[in-house]
Design a protein around this motif. Sequence first.
Motif, PDB file in Angstrom:
ATOM      1  N   LEU A 258      16.537  -4.197  -4.366  1.00 53.86           N
ATOM      2  CA  LEU A 258      15.656  -5.043  -5.169  1.00 53.86           C
ATOM      3  C   LEU A 258      16.270  -5.101  -6.572  1.00 53.86           C
ATOM      4  CD1 LEU A 258      11.746  -4.805  -5.384  1.00 53.86           C
ATOM      5  CD2 LEU A 258      13.200  -5.780  -7.147  1.00 53.86           C
ATOM      6  N   PRO A 259      16.987  -6.183  -6.885  1.00 55.53           N
ATOM      7  CA  PRO A 259      17.685  -6.266  -8.164  1.00 55.53           C
ATOM      8  C   PRO A 259      16.848  -6.990  -9.215  1.00 55.53           C
ATOM      9  CG  PRO A 259      18.474  -7.970  -6.672  1.00 55.53           C
ATOM     10  CD  PRO A 259      17.329  -7.288  -5.993  1.00 55.53           C
ATOM     11  N   ALA A 260      16.230  -6.234 -10.107  1.00 60.17           N
ATOM     12  CA  ALA A 260      15.395  -6.845 -11.147  1.00 60.17           C
ATOM     13  C   ALA A 260      15.051  -5.791 -12.188  1.00 60.17           C
ATOM     14  CB  ALA A 260      14.100  -7.411 -10.552  1.00 60.17           C
ATOM     15  N   ARG A 261      14.917  -6.214 -13.433  1.00 59.04           N
ATOM     16  CA  ARG A 261      14.462  -5.273 -14.454  1.00 59.04           C
ATOM     17  C   ARG A 261      13.099  -4.739 -14.057  1.00 59.04           C
ATOM     18  NH1 ARG A 261      13.990 -10.429 -16.384  1.00 59.04           N
ATOM     19  NH2 ARG A 261      11.993 -11.087 -17.276  1.00 59.04           N
ATOM     20  N   LEU A 262      12.793  -3.529 -14.497  1.00 59.60           N
ATOM     21  CA  LEU A 262      11.543  -2.879 -14.110  1.00 59.60           C
ATOM     22  C   LEU A 262      10.403  -3.443 -14.955  1.00 59.60           C
ATOM     23  CD1 LEU A 262      12.561   0.857 -13.558  1.00 59.60           C
ATOM     24  CD2 LEU A 262      12.638  -1.077 -11.965  1.00 59.60           C
ATOM     25  N   THR A 263       9.712  -4.400 -14.368  1.00 63.17           N
ATOM     26  CA  THR A 263       8.532  -4.979 -14.995  1.00 63.17           C
ATOM     27  C   THR A 263       7.608  -5.430 -13.877  1.00 63.17           C
ATOM     28  OG1 THR A 263       7.744  -6.638 -16.592  1.00 63.17           O
ATOM     29  CG2 THR A 263       9.570  -7.292 -15.165  1.00 63.17           C
ATOM     30  N   ALA A 264       6.305  -5.378 -14.115  1.00 58.80           N
ATOM     31  CA  ALA A 264       5.344  -5.519 -13.020  1.00 58.80           C
ATOM     32  C   ALA A 264       5.484  -6.832 -12.257  1.00 58.80           C
ATOM     33  CB  ALA A 264       3.922  -5.381 -13.572  1.00 58.80           C
TER      34      ALA A 264
ATOM     35  N   GLN B 253       8.043  -4.724  -7.937  1.00 59.06           N
ATOM     36  CA  GLN B 253       8.490  -3.438  -7.370  1.00 59.06           C
ATOM     37  C   GLN B 253       7.359  -2.727  -6.624  1.00 59.06           C
ATOM     38  OE1 GLN B 253       9.266  -4.283 -10.605  1.00 59.06           O
ATOM     39  NE2 GLN B 253      11.502  -4.243 -10.714  1.00 59.06           N
ATOM     40  N   LYS B 254       6.121  -2.830  -7.156  1.00 55.35           N
ATOM     41  CA  LYS B 254       5.002  -2.160  -6.483  1.00 55.35           C
ATOM     42  C   LYS B 254       4.701  -2.790  -5.128  1.00 55.35           C
ATOM     43  CE  LYS B 254       2.543  -0.128 -10.407  1.00 55.35           C
ATOM     44  NZ  LYS B 254       1.261  -0.083 -11.163  1.00 55.35           N
ATOM     45  N   VAL B 255       4.919  -4.096  -5.008  1.00 48.20           N
ATOM     46  CA  VAL B 255       4.728  -4.767  -3.720  1.00 48.20           C
ATOM     47  C   VAL B 255       5.733  -4.224  -2.709  1.00 48.20           C
ATOM     48  CG1 VAL B 255       4.658  -6.989  -2.518  1.00 48.20           C
ATOM     49  CG2 VAL B 255       3.904  -6.838  -4.899  1.00 48.20           C
ATOM     50  N   MET B 256       6.961  -4.018  -3.172  1.00 47.54           N
ATOM     51  CA  MET B 256       7.983  -3.467  -2.282  1.00 47.54           C
ATOM     52  C   MET B 256       7.618  -2.057  -1.836  1.00 47.54           C
ATOM     53  SD  MET B 256      10.743  -3.968  -0.665  1.00 47.54           S
ATOM     54  CE  MET B 256      12.127  -3.126   0.107  1.00 47.54           C
ATOM     55  N   LEU B 257       7.135  -1.237  -2.757  1.00 48.28           N
ATOM     56  CA  LEU B 257       6.739   0.121  -2.378  1.00 48.28           C
ATOM     57  C   LEU B 257       5.578   0.088  -1.386  1.00 48.28           C
ATOM     58  CD1 LEU B 257       6.935   2.002  -5.811  1.00 48.28           C
ATOM     59  CD2 LEU B 257       8.700   1.764  -4.041  1.00 48.28           C
ATOM     60  N   GLU B 258       4.638  -0.823  -1.600  1.00 46.53           N
ATOM     61  CA  GLU B 258       3.528  -0.963  -0.650  1.00 46.53           C
ATOM     62  C   GLU B 258       4.055  -1.324   0.736  1.00 46.53           C
ATOM     63  OE1 GLU B 258      -0.335  -3.854   0.175  1.00 46.53           O
ATOM     64  OE2 GLU B 258       0.666  -3.932  -1.778  1.00 46.53           O
ATOM     65  N   ALA B 259       5.035  -2.236   0.785  1.00 42.76           N
ATOM     66  CA  ALA B 259       5.629  -2.627   2.066  1.00 42.76           C
ATOM     67  C   ALA B 259       6.308  -1.434   2.739  1.00 42.76           C
ATOM     68  CB  ALA B 259       6.635  -3.758   1.847  1.00 42.76           C
ATOM     69  N   LEU B 260       7.012  -0.623   1.939  1.00 44.84           N
ATOM     70  CA  LEU B 260       7.667   0.555   2.506  1.00 44.84           C
ATOM     71  C   LEU B 260       6.640   1.527   3.088  1.00 44.84           C
ATOM     72  CD1 LEU B 260      10.413   1.256  -0.190  1.00 44.84           C
ATOM     73  CD2 LEU B 260      10.669   0.107   2.016  1.00 44.84           C
ATOM     74  N   GLY B 261       5.491   1.621   2.418  1.00 47.00           N
ATOM     75  CA  GLY B 261       4.423   2.462   2.939  1.00 47.00           C
ATOM     76  C   GLY B 261       3.907   1.964   4.280  1.00 47.00           C
TER      77      GLY B 261
ATOM     78  N   ALA C 101      18.536  -8.028   0.782  1.00 49.72           N
ATOM     79  CA  ALA C 101      17.943  -8.008  -0.561  1.00 49.72           C
ATOM     80  C   ALA C 101      16.504  -8.496  -0.493  1.00 49.72           C
ATOM     81  CB  ALA C 101      18.752  -8.884  -1.515  1.00 49.72           C
ATOM     82  N   VAL C 102      15.710  -8.010  -1.453  1.00 49.93           N
ATOM     83  CA  VAL C 102      14.307  -8.400  -1.551  1.00 49.93           C
ATOM     84  C   VAL C 102      14.023  -8.788  -3.002  1.00 49.93           C
ATOM     85  CG1 VAL C 102      11.914  -7.689  -1.188  1.00 49.93           C
ATOM     86  CG2 VAL C 102      13.706  -6.793   0.300  1.00 49.93           C
ATOM     87  N   THR C 103      13.394  -9.942  -3.196  1.00 55.38           N
ATOM     88  CA  THR C 103      12.970 -10.373  -4.541  1.00 55.38           C
ATOM     89  C   THR C 103      11.487 -10.742  -4.467  1.00 55.38           C
ATOM     90  OG1 THR C 103      13.714 -12.650  -4.126  1.00 55.38           O
ATOM     91  CG2 THR C 103      15.284 -11.166  -5.174  1.00 55.38           C
ATOM     92  N   PRO C 104      10.602  -9.732  -4.574  1.00 57.38           N
ATOM     93  CA  PRO C 104       9.177  -9.926  -4.292  1.00 57.38           C
ATOM     94  C   PRO C 104       8.321 -10.250  -5.526  1.00 57.38           C
ATOM     95  CG  PRO C 104       9.635  -7.598  -4.466  1.00 57.38           C
ATOM     96  CD  PRO C 104      10.927  -8.311  -4.783  1.00 57.38           C
ATOM     97  N   SER C 105       8.802 -11.123  -6.377  1.00 59.57           N
ATOM     98  CA  SER C 105       8.092 -11.436  -7.620  1.00 59.57           C
ATOM     99  C   SER C 105       6.664 -11.909  -7.332  1.00 59.57           C
ATOM    100  CB  SER C 105       8.835 -12.529  -8.390  1.00 59.57           C
ATOM    101  OG  SER C 105      10.171 -12.152  -8.629  1.00 59.57           O
ATOM    102  N   ILE C 106       5.737 -11.494  -8.199  1.00 62.30           N
ATOM    103  CA  ILE C 106       4.338 -11.898  -8.011  1.00 62.30           C
ATOM    104  C   ILE C 106       3.976 -13.111  -8.866  1.00 62.30           C
ATOM    105  CG2 ILE C 106       3.627  -9.582  -7.328  1.00 62.30           C
ATOM    106  CD1 ILE C 106       2.516  -9.148 -10.120  1.00 62.30           C
ATOM    107  N   GLU C 107       4.902 -13.546  -9.709  1.00 65.47           N
ATOM    108  CA  GLU C 107       4.780 -14.797 -10.453  1.00 65.47           C
ATOM    109  C   GLU C 107       5.994 -15.645 -10.125  1.00 65.47           C
ATOM    110  OE1 GLU C 107       4.236 -14.079 -14.618  1.00 65.47           O
ATOM    111  OE2 GLU C 107       2.677 -12.580 -14.296  1.00 65.47           O
TER     112      GLU C 107
END
Length: 392
Positions: A213-219, A223-231, A290-296
Motif C-alpha cells: 500500500l504505497p501512500a503517505r500515512l494519512t487517514a 490504511q485502516k481499511v486495509m488493516l480491517e480487510a486483513l482482519g 498493490a492496494v490503493t484503498p483511499s476513502i476519498e
Amino acid sequence: MSSPLPPLASLKNKTILQVVPEMATGGVERTTVEVASAIIEAGGRALVFSAGGRLVQDLEALGAKHIHGEANSKNPWTVFVSNVSKLVQIIEKEQVDIVHARSRAPAWSALLAARRTRTPFVTTYHGIYNAKSGLKRWYNSVMARGDRVIANSGYTRDHVLEAHKIDLDKIEVIYRGVDVDAFDPQNVSDKRKQELASQWGVSRQCPRPRAILPARLTAWKGQKVMLEALGHLKRAGVEIDCLLVGDPQGRDSYQAELAQEIRRLGIEGHVHMVGHCNDMPAAFSLADFAVTPSIEPEAFGRTAAEAQAMGLPVIASDLGGARETVEDGVTGFLSSAGDGKALADCIGRLLALSPAEKAAMGAAGAMRVRSRFTTRALQAATVSLYQRLVEA
C-alpha cells in the motif's frame, strides 16, 4: 532497451516559473521536477519557487533554478502581499514568460503577480478540494482562474467544470505520468531488491502473498481499511503480508493508531510500516499486488499507475480517478471505498486466480500505462500547452 523519446515542442529562450508550496515528496512535487526537465530539454529555462525540500537537489541537478520563499504559508499577509511582491520581482528580473501554479495558497500569490506583470498564467488542478462554504469555494476557485487550466484526469476535469463553471476550451486533461523505464521490472536489479528487503527487515521471497500500500500515512489514504480487510482475511483463515510504504509527515498520532489496530487484529509480523522509500520500483518488486484503498476520491492515482507499470495487479477504491487508471477485472479490481469486507473479498478474488491469470492481469496493466500514462506524454502535452500559450 528503451525506444527513443519523441521530440518536444520548442521553448527556446522562454522562461517558465512553477510555483509550489514545497519540494518535499509526492505527486505534485515529482510532476514539478518532470516538467522542469522537459522545459530544459525544450530549450527553455526552468524556475521553481517553493519553501524547499528533499527534491530541490533533483531540480538543481537538472539545471533548474530553485528560488526559496514562504510558498507553503497560508498566512493572508504572506499570500496576498509579501509573496505577491516577491513573485513580481522574480518575474521581472528573470523575464518570466509563463507562471504555472500547482497549489491554492501560492496560486493566489502567483495569480496576482502574473496579472500585475501581464504574464500568462497556468494552473494545474491536482486534487479534489473540499468546499463546504462559499468562502472555501472562492478560495478553491483560484485553481480555475488560469488562462489555461490543466486537469490531471477526466474526473478532475468534470469536477472543475461543475464546481467553477469555466469554459470547456480553457481546460485540458494531462494525465500524471509514470517513468516507464524506471518502473520496469526488468530494470530493477536483484541487488536493489535485496538491499531494500534488508533495510526493511523483510524477506525478499515471502512465503505468503504480499500486498503493498504505497501512500503517505494519512487517514483518507485508507490504511485502516486495509488493516480491517486483513482482519477479515485472517478470520477466514487467509494470511497475507502487507507493506505500508509512506511517510507519516508528522502524523505520529495516526501512525500510533495504526500500530494499535495491528495489535488489536493480531496481525503483528504481517504488517510492516516501513516509512518513506526512495526506490519505489524496488518496493513494488517485493510485492505480489498493490492496494490503493483511499476513502476519498483520488484525482488521478499515480501510485496505482506505477504499480501497474511494474506488472502488479491493483485493487483500488471504486471512485475518482482510480476508475481511469484501473480497469476493473482486467488490470485489477475496484472495491467499494471505506469497506474493509469488500476489500477483503477483492483480495480473495485476486488470490483465487491462477498464476497465468495473475500474470495476464499484470501484463494488461503494464500495457495500459505504457499506452496512456507515461511521463513523456505528460511532458510533451505540458510543453505544447506552454508553447501555444506563449505564441497566443
